[in-house]
Design a protein around this motif. Sequence first.
Motif, PDB file in Angstrom:
ATOM      1  N   GLN A 143      12.737  28.288  28.244  1.00  0.00           N
ATOM      2  CA  GLN A 143      12.058  28.605  29.614  1.00  0.00           C
ATOM      3  C   GLN A 143      12.629  27.778  30.770  1.00  0.00           C
ATOM      4  N   ASP A 144      12.968  26.596  30.418  1.00  0.00           N
ATOM      5  CA  ASP A 144      13.501  25.381  31.259  1.00  0.00           C
ATOM      6  C   ASP A 144      14.800  25.882  31.870  1.00  0.00           C
ATOM      7  N   LEU A 145      15.597  26.411  30.913  1.00  0.00           N
ATOM      8  CA  LEU A 145      17.093  26.814  31.265  1.00  0.00           C
ATOM      9  C   LEU A 145      17.130  28.025  32.057  1.00  0.00           C
ATOM     10  N   TYR A 146      16.194  29.092  31.621  1.00  0.00           N
ATOM     11  CA  TYR A 146      15.950  30.222  32.362  1.00  0.00           C
ATOM     12  C   TYR A 146      15.644  30.164  33.606  1.00  0.00           C
ATOM     13  N   GLY A 168      11.712  34.211  31.508  1.00  0.00           N
ATOM     14  CA  GLY A 168      11.705  34.881  32.558  1.00  0.00           C
ATOM     15  C   GLY A 168      10.383  35.794  32.822  1.00  0.00           C
ATOM     16  N   MET A 169      10.059  36.225  31.991  1.00  0.00           N
ATOM     17  CA  MET A 169       9.026  37.302  32.079  1.00  0.00           C
ATOM     18  C   MET A 169       7.518  36.799  32.031  1.00  0.00           C
ATOM     19  N   ALA A 217      20.291  29.668  28.262  1.00  0.00           N
ATOM     20  CA  ALA A 217      18.996  29.870  27.759  1.00  0.00           C
ATOM     21  C   ALA A 217      19.294  31.095  26.552  1.00  0.00           C
ATOM     22  N   ALA A 218      20.004  31.897  26.707  1.00  0.00           N
ATOM     23  CA  ALA A 218      20.288  32.856  25.383  1.00  0.00           C
ATOM     24  C   ALA A 218      20.804  32.224  24.347  1.00  0.00           C
ATOM     25  N   ALA A 219      21.955  31.182  24.679  1.00  0.00           N
ATOM     26  CA  ALA A 219      22.497  30.476  23.416  1.00  0.00           C
ATOM     27  C   ALA A 219      21.387  29.501  22.745  1.00  0.00           C
ATOM     28  N   ALA A 220      20.295  29.311  23.565  1.00  0.00           N
ATOM     29  CA  ALA A 220      19.319  28.228  22.888  1.00  0.00           C
ATOM     30  C   ALA A 220      18.146  28.817  22.035  1.00  0.00           C
ATOM     31  N   ARG A 225      19.533  37.897  21.483  1.00  0.00           N
ATOM     32  CA  ARG A 225      19.355  36.487  22.115  1.00  0.00           C
ATOM     33  C   ARG A 225      19.054  36.734  23.809  1.00  0.00           C
ATOM     34  N   PRO A 226      19.980  37.565  24.440  1.00  0.00           N
ATOM     35  CA  PRO A 226      19.713  37.622  25.854  1.00  0.00           C
ATOM     36  C   PRO A 226      18.149  38.177  26.169  1.00  0.00           C
TER      37      PRO A 226
END
Length: 340
Positions: free
Chosen positions: A276-279, A250-251, A287-290, A241-242
Motif C-alpha cells: 500500500q505504501d508503494l502504491y 489503490g482500491m 508495489a506489484a513486485a512486492a 501481481r499488478p
Amino acid sequence: MKLGLTLGYWGARQPEGQPELVALAEQLGFDSVWTAEAYGSDALTPLAWLGSRTSRLRLGTSVVQMSARTPAATAMAAMTMDHLTGGRFVLGIGASGPQVVEGWYGQPYPKPLARTREYVTILRQAFAREVVAFDGEHYRLPFPGGTGLGKPLRSTIHPVRPDIPILLAAEGPKNVALAAEIADGWIPLFYSPTDDEHYRAALQEGFARDGARRSAEDFEVACMVPVVIGDDADTAADQVRPMLALYIGGMGARGVNFHYEVFARMGFEAECAGIQDLYLDGRRDEAAAAVPLAMVEKIALVGPREKIADDLAAWKGSLLTTMMIGGDANTLRLMAELVA
C-alpha cells in the motif's frame, strides 16, 4: 464444483474475442458466464448481448453495484434479463466502496449492511410482483414529499421466476453473515481455501439466524480464481501481481480498504502495508513486485499444468460451488478437463 467464465469489466474498450470465449465455455460444459462493472462499462448490457448467443449457460452479474441503480431499477433489469434468457439470470449485487459510491455515483456510503438489507427486501417484493412499498432508513417507496402524487406500484411484467437468485458480494465477516442470512449465495472477491475459517464461521452465523433464506446445502459460493499456466510459478504469478497491488494498494484509502484487510487476515499484514505504501506513493511497479508468490498462490492457480492440477484439490474441497475463471481458450480447456 462448477466452472464459470468471468469476463469482468472492460478497460478502455471492449476486449476482443469475448463472443468466441463464451461460445467455447458453453461447448466445454461450463455452467455460467459472469460480467462486472466498476466505473466504465456496465455489467448488464454486455451480459445481455453475449448471452443472446447462448442457450444453456447461466448468466450472472459479478457484480451490479447497488448505488448505480435504485432497487426498483435493478429489479426491472433482473426481471427483463430473466425473460430474455428463459430463467437463466443470476443477480449478483454489491455495495462497492466509498470512493466509487460517493465519487462516481454521488450516493452516500455509510451503513452498507443496513442499505443492502433494505435493497434486497425491495428486490424480492418486485420479483414476487407485490405492490412495492417500503419505509426504511435508506429507501422509501413511495417517495415522501415531492408532488405527493407517488403511489405504490406493481411491476407490469409477470416475472419468469418470482425468486430470481440474488448473490451478495462480501468480504468482511459481518457482510458474509448477511449474505448467508438474506441471499441465495455469496460472491467473495479474494478467497483462499486454506484460510477460510472466519468465512465458515460467518456463514454459519448467518444460516443460524431466524428467517435465514437458505442453508449451507443449497447456498451458492461463486468466486473468481485467476488461472495462469506457465513453466514457472513465480513468472506466471507476474500476471496476477499488478491486480493484487491495485486492490491492496489503490482500491480504497489508507485504513479503509476491505481488500487489504482480506489479505491481512491471511497473515500478510506486513506485506500489505508495504504494498500500500508503494502504491499510494505512485510506485506501482514496485508495489506489484512486492506481492509475494505465497500471496498469489493463496487466491490463484499459477504454474505448470501438473502444479495447477495438484493445487486444485484444495479448491475442490473448499466452500466454492462455482469457480469463475478467465483467460484464453487453452486455459478454459485445461480447467474443463481438470475440474471434470
